[in-house]
Design an enzyme around this catalytic site. Sequence first.
Site, PDB file in Angstrom:
ATOM      1  N   GLY A 124      19.468 -42.829 -56.818  1.00 53.85           N
ATOM      2  CA  GLY A 124      20.250 -42.559 -55.614  1.00 53.85           C
ATOM      3  C   GLY A 124      20.903 -41.194 -55.704  1.00 53.85           C
ATOM      4  N   GLU A 160      27.814 -37.988 -54.149  1.00 53.92           N
ATOM      5  CA  GLU A 160      28.453 -36.771 -53.625  1.00 53.92           C
ATOM      6  C   GLU A 160      28.359 -35.621 -54.616  1.00 53.92           C
ATOM      7  OE1 GLU A 160      30.205 -35.481 -51.198  1.00 53.92           O
ATOM      8  OE2 GLU A 160      32.169 -34.787 -51.806  1.00 53.92           O
ATOM      9  N   PHE A 161      28.442 -35.967 -55.935  1.00 48.03           N
ATOM     10  CA  PHE A 161      28.538 -34.901 -56.935  1.00 48.03           C
ATOM     11  C   PHE A 161      27.223 -34.638 -57.667  1.00 48.03           C
ATOM     12  CE2 PHE A 161      32.747 -36.640 -56.353  1.00 48.03           C
ATOM     13  CZ  PHE A 161      33.511 -35.488 -56.155  1.00 48.03           C
ATOM     14  N   LYS A 212      25.852 -41.641 -63.376  1.00 44.17           N
ATOM     15  CA  LYS A 212      26.168 -40.686 -62.304  1.00 44.17           C
ATOM     16  C   LYS A 212      26.370 -39.333 -62.960  1.00 44.17           C
ATOM     17  CE  LYS A 212      28.357 -43.447 -58.753  1.00 44.17           C
ATOM     18  NZ  LYS A 212      29.520 -43.669 -57.955  1.00 44.17           N
ATOM     19  N   MET A 216      23.132 -52.059 -61.603  1.00 48.14           N
ATOM     20  CA  MET A 216      23.036 -53.111 -60.583  1.00 48.14           C
ATOM     21  C   MET A 216      21.641 -53.029 -59.959  1.00 48.14           C
ATOM     22  SD  MET A 216      26.008 -54.528 -60.735  1.00 48.14           S
ATOM     23  CE  MET A 216      26.360 -55.401 -59.243  1.00 48.14           C
ATOM     24  N   GLY A 272      20.838 -52.539 -56.131  1.00 47.85           N
ATOM     25  CA  GLY A 272      21.400 -51.412 -55.380  1.00 47.85           C
ATOM     26  C   GLY A 272      22.503 -51.834 -54.425  1.00 47.85           C
ATOM     27  N   ASP A 289      37.814 -47.816 -48.569  1.00 46.64           N
ATOM     28  CA  ASP A 289      36.448 -47.589 -48.068  1.00 46.64           C
ATOM     29  C   ASP A 289      35.565 -48.799 -48.369  1.00 46.64           C
ATOM     30  OD1 ASP A 289      34.358 -46.346 -46.855  1.00 46.64           O
ATOM     31  OD2 ASP A 289      33.960 -44.914 -48.468  1.00 46.64           O
ATOM     32  N   ASN A 313      29.200 -49.886 -50.084  1.00 49.43           N
ATOM     33  CA  ASN A 313      29.922 -49.615 -51.322  1.00 49.43           C
ATOM     34  C   ASN A 313      30.039 -50.840 -52.213  1.00 49.43           C
ATOM     35  OD1 ASN A 313      30.237 -46.929 -50.793  1.00 49.43           O
ATOM     36  ND2 ASN A 313      32.105 -47.250 -49.583  1.00 49.43           N
TER      37      ASN A 313
HETATM   38  P1  AMP Z   1      27.582 -43.679 -55.084  1.00 51.51           P
HETATM   39  O1  AMP Z   1      27.701 -42.240 -55.382  1.00 51.51           O
HETATM   40  O2  AMP Z   1      28.406 -44.549 -55.991  1.00 51.51           O
HETATM   41  O3  AMP Z   1      27.738 -44.018 -53.649  1.00 51.51           O
HETATM   42  O4  AMP Z   1      26.033 -44.048 -55.449  1.00 51.51           O
HETATM   43  C1  AMP Z   1      24.933 -43.577 -54.706  1.00 51.51           C
HETATM   44  C2  AMP Z   1      23.798 -44.569 -54.784  1.00 51.51           C
HETATM   45  O5  AMP Z   1      23.367 -44.735 -56.121  1.00 51.51           O
HETATM   46  C3  AMP Z   1      24.200 -45.978 -54.335  1.00 51.51           C
HETATM   47  O6  AMP Z   1      24.057 -46.140 -52.960  1.00 51.51           O
HETATM   48  C4  AMP Z   1      23.243 -46.843 -55.112  1.00 51.51           C
HETATM   49  O7  AMP Z   1      22.018 -46.931 -54.441  1.00 51.51           O
HETATM   50  C5  AMP Z   1      23.023 -46.063 -56.397  1.00 51.51           C
HETATM   51  N1  AMP Z   1      23.942 -46.595 -57.440  1.00 51.51           N
HETATM   52  C6  AMP Z   1      25.200 -46.204 -57.686  1.00 51.51           C
HETATM   53  N2  AMP Z   1      25.715 -46.905 -58.707  1.00 51.51           N
HETATM   54  C7  AMP Z   1      24.762 -47.740 -59.119  1.00 51.51           C
HETATM   55  C8  AMP Z   1      24.692 -48.752 -60.140  1.00 51.51           C
HETATM   56  N3  AMP Z   1      25.719 -49.032 -60.938  1.00 51.51           N
HETATM   57  N4  AMP Z   1      23.551 -49.447 -60.264  1.00 51.51           N
HETATM   58  C9  AMP Z   1      22.508 -49.186 -59.444  1.00 51.51           C
HETATM   59  N5  AMP Z   1      22.505 -48.264 -58.464  1.00 51.51           N
HETATM   60  C10 AMP Z   1      23.615 -47.553 -58.290  1.00 51.51           C
END
Ligand code: AMP
Length: 961
Positions: A616, A619-620, A641, A690, A693, A734, A739
Site C-alpha cells: 500500500g 502519506e510518508f 511503513k 493484517m 488489508g 479519523d 482506517n
Molecule cells: P496507512 O498509511 O496506515 O493508511 O496504510 C496505507 C495502506 O497500507 C493501508 O490502506 C493498507 O492497505 C496497508 N497497510 C497499512 N498497515 C498495514 C498492516 N499492518 N497490514 C497490512 N496492510 C497494511
Amino acid sequence: CYIWLTAYLFLSPSLFSTVNLLDSKASQGELGWISSPSHGWEEISGVDEHYTPIRTFQVCNVMEYSQNNWLRTNWIPRNSAQKIYVELKFTLRDCNSIPMVLTCKETFNLHYLETDEDQGSKFREHQFSKIDTIAADESFTQMDLGDRILKLNTEVREVGPMTKTGFYLAFQDVGACVALVSVRVYFKKCPFTVRNLAMFPDTVPTDSQSLVEVRGSCVNNSREEDPPKMYCSTEGEWLVPIGKCLCNIGYEERGVACQACRPGFYKASSGNVKCSKCPPHSYTHQEGAVHCGCEKNYFRAEEDPVSMACSRPPSAPRNVISAINETSVILDWTWPADSGGRKDVTFNVVCKRCWPGPRQCEPCQGAVRFLPRATGLTNTTVTVVDLLAHTNYTFEIDAQNGVSSLAPTVRQYAAVTITTNQAAPSAVTVIKKDRTSRNSISLSWMEPERPNGIILDYEVKYYEKQEQETSYTILRSKGTNVTLNGLKPDTNYLLQIRARTAAGYGGSSRKFEFETSPDSFSISSENSQVVLIAVSSAVAIILLTVVLYIVISRFCRYSKSKHPDEKRLPFGNGHLRLPGIKTYVDPHTYEDPSQAVHEFAKELEASCIAIDKVVGAGEFGEVCSGRLKLPSKKEICVAIKTLKAGYTEKQRRDFLSEASIMGQFDHPNIIRLEGVVTRSKPVMIVTEYMENGSLDGFLRKHDAQFTVIQLVGMLRGIASGMKYLSDMGYVHRDLAARNILVNSNLVCKVSDFGLSRVLEDDPEAAYTTRGGKIPIRWTAPEAIAYRKFTSASDVWSYGIVLWEVMSYGERPYWEMSNQDVIKAVDEGYRLPPPMECPATLYQLMLDCWQKDRNNRPKFEQIVSILDKLIRNPSSLKITASTASRPVNLLLDRTSTDITSFHTMGDWLESARTLPCKDAFRGVSYSSCDTLAKTSAEICLTEIRPAATCPEWEPSMGITTL
Ligand code: AMP
C-alpha cells in the site's frame, strides 16, 4: 362376492385347457372297436376336410326293420378326471331324401359303461347306461351328395362323475343312416400357472359344483407374504387369486420370476419393487446385491439407510472470528466448505493455554466454561468464559459428522489464537465478623475466587441500615481485614466489599449486615471504666455530629457534580482518590519528540527485517509486507511503513509520532507496534501484519458473503478497541472503515494514529470553513462546526463505520457533496438503513448520530449492546425494513418507508411522494448531486413550515430514542 366372482369369470381370459382321453382322428390304423351285430356298424377309411386319412364308422340299414346296431369303443382309462366330455362329429342322411325306406330314423343313442379294467371283447348291451339320444342339427340329402356338400354335425355331451378306473362308450343305431366321422373324449383341467409370483400346478376340477382350493408355491428367490391361493372351477378355470409372494432382497420381479439385481443396482428389502441404482459414491459389481459398498474415502454410518449416499467427514470450519470481552471470548465461525454430504455436522472446541515459543500449549484446565458446551455444537458459535486475564489461548474448532469416527483420524480443524484482556476481579463472597464492640467491628474476608491479577486494595463501603445508602463511608484496606471504628452503639450497619486490580474494581459483595453492641454492654469494657466510657461516648457523639455536619454539607455540594463515581468519593473515611487507568500521553508534550518514540517504541535492528513486497501507499512512503526475526523469537509477518527519502525534520517527527502513539497501546483490537527503525535508513515503523488489508476494501471484495453475526463480531472488535482508546483518553478523530485493518481471522483492529497528520493524510478529509481538514462524512457535526473532537465524536464516526460495515463498504451519503452532507445532517437527515440491516443495529447507528453528543452511547455501552446481540442472535433477525420505523428520521413517518431506500436515488425518488411532493412537481434534476441539493432545499428548508407540509413535525428531526 357372487357379483365379483361373476365379473371375474366374465373378464378373465379363459384359462382352462383340455386333456384328451381318446381321439379317433389321431389313429391311423384300424380302431378295432366292437360292432354288434357284425353287419351293423362298419369301419371304413376316409379323409377329413384337410385330406388327412381318418377312420370312421357308418351304418345305414334303413331297408330293414328292427335295427339295433351297437358300436363299442375300446376301454378308455379315466386318469384323474371325474367329469368327461364326449365330442362327436357325424353326418346323418335326411330320411325323406331316401326313397322307399322302411325303418328310417334320424337319431342314434350314446351309452357308457364304467369298469375298473379292460373287459376285452366281452360286450353286453344291458350293462350300458344311456347318456343321450343324439340328433343331427343338419342332415344331408341325395342332392347334397351330388354336390359333394358335407353337412357335419358336432355334439358334445358330459358324463360323470366317474368313479371307476376306466369306461367304454357305445353308439346304438336304431335304423338311421349315419356316419361317425370322429369321436373325441376329454376332460378339462386348470393348467399350471404363475400368479403373484406363486406357482399353481395343473389341477383337475371335481365334478361337484364346488371349487377346488389350490395352494400356490412361491417362485424361486421369493418368499410368502400372504399364503397364495386360487380356486379351480369345474370348468377348468382359475378363479380368485389371493395372497402373494415377494421377491427376496437382491431380487426384483421381472416377468413371472424373481431375478437378481444387475451390477450397479441393489435391493435392500423384500417386496415387488425394482432394484435401485446405487446411491452416489457407492457401487456394486456383483449381481443380486442387497446394498452397495462405499467408494474409497466415503463411509456409511451405522444408522444411515442403504439408500443414502456414502458420505465423508466435513472439512474444517472457516473464518473463525473471536470477540474478546475481558476474560471471556465469543468464537464464531462459518460452516465448513464441504459438509461431507451430510446434515449432521457438529463442532467441538478444544481450548489450549499457550505461552510464547513453539508448541508451548497445554489443555485448558479447571474452571474454563463453554456456553452452551464445548462439544457437539450444532450452531457456529460458542462463548468461552472464566478464562484467565491477560493470557494467550488457542482454540481449535473441528467439525464432525456421522462418519467422522469411521474415517482415518486426520483432524480437520480451524484454530484461533487470542489474548484475553485485563479483567476486574470477581466479587468477594466470604466475609467473617471477627469482633464487635459498641463503636467498632472487625471483619475479615477471603480473596475473590478469580482475582484476575494482583489485588491492589479492597474498598469497604458501609452505612447505617436505616439511612438507606444516602450517606455512606468508604474505607480502603490493603489486606483482607479491617476494623470499622467510630460506629454508633446498638446500630445496624450494612457493608459491601469489592477488590481492585490494575483493571479496575470487581463486583461488590452482597450486602452484609452487622450490629454494634448496646451502650450498656461492651466486651472490651470494664465496669470500673463506665464513667470513662460515658465521657468518651459524649465526646465521640459531639465529634460524630461535627463530622456528620461536614459530611452532609460536602455531600450537598457534591450532589451537584455530574459523575456518579465522583459523587461517592468524598464520603470515604480514607478519602483516597481512585488511581486512573493508564492514560495516553501526547508525544507533543515531549520537548524532544524522538525521546517519546524511544520511550514507547522498541528500536529494531534493520537486519532483523526482511521486506517482501509493497502492499500500500501511505502519506510518508510505501507500506510493505515482510518478516521480522528477533533473536530467540519466532519469525513473524509484519507490515513495514517506510519514510521516503528526502523528508524534512517535521515529516520525520510526524511520521514517528504514529509509532509513539501506537506504542502506548496494548489491545487485541488496536494494531500492535513491533518497533521502529530510526538509527538507520530508511526510517521504518514495523507493525503486526493484517492479511486482509483495510476493512472498506475487504468488505467491497466480499460483498454479502458474511453472516450478520460475523459482521457484528467485527463491529464488536472495533468498538472494543475504541473503548480501550477512549478509556486511555485518546480521541481518534479519523475513525472510518478505511482506517480499520482486518487480519486472516477477520479480527478488526483500529489503525492510523497520528497527530496533525491524521487528517492531512486522509484523502477523505476536506478543509472546513474554519480551516483544518476533516473527513466530513465520518465526522460529528460539533467537530465539523467548532472542532470539538471527543470520544463522543468518535462514537458518531463509529456509527458511520457501522453503516459502512452493514452496507459492505458503501460510500456514506453516496455521491452527495460534502456541503450537502453537512447541511442535510445539520437539518436532521440521517443515513437510511443498509439493505437487510437488523433493526437493532440501525437503532444503534441512530443513537451514535444523536445531535447532542451527551445522548450518544459510550463505547463501553456499544460493546455491551453488541455482546448482547451476539449472545442472542435471534434479536438480529428483524431487519430494519420490517421493524417499526425509528422516530428521528427526517422523512415522513406515516407515508413512506424509509427503510426501503438503499441508495440516494431511492431516497430522493421517494421524496416525490413525501408530504412535500408538491414542491417537487415540475422540478427536473440531472444528477444525484443536484437532486440532493434540490430535495434538501425543498424538503428540508423551504417546505418545512407546517402550512406547506402539514404532516411535517420539525421537533421530530432529532428525538431521543
Ligand atoms: P496507512 O498509511 O496506515 O493508511 O496504510 C496505507 C495502506 O497500507 C493501508 O490502506 C493498507 O492497505 C496497508 N497497510 C497499512 N498497515 C498495514 C498492516 N499492518 N497490514 C497490512 N496492510 C497494511
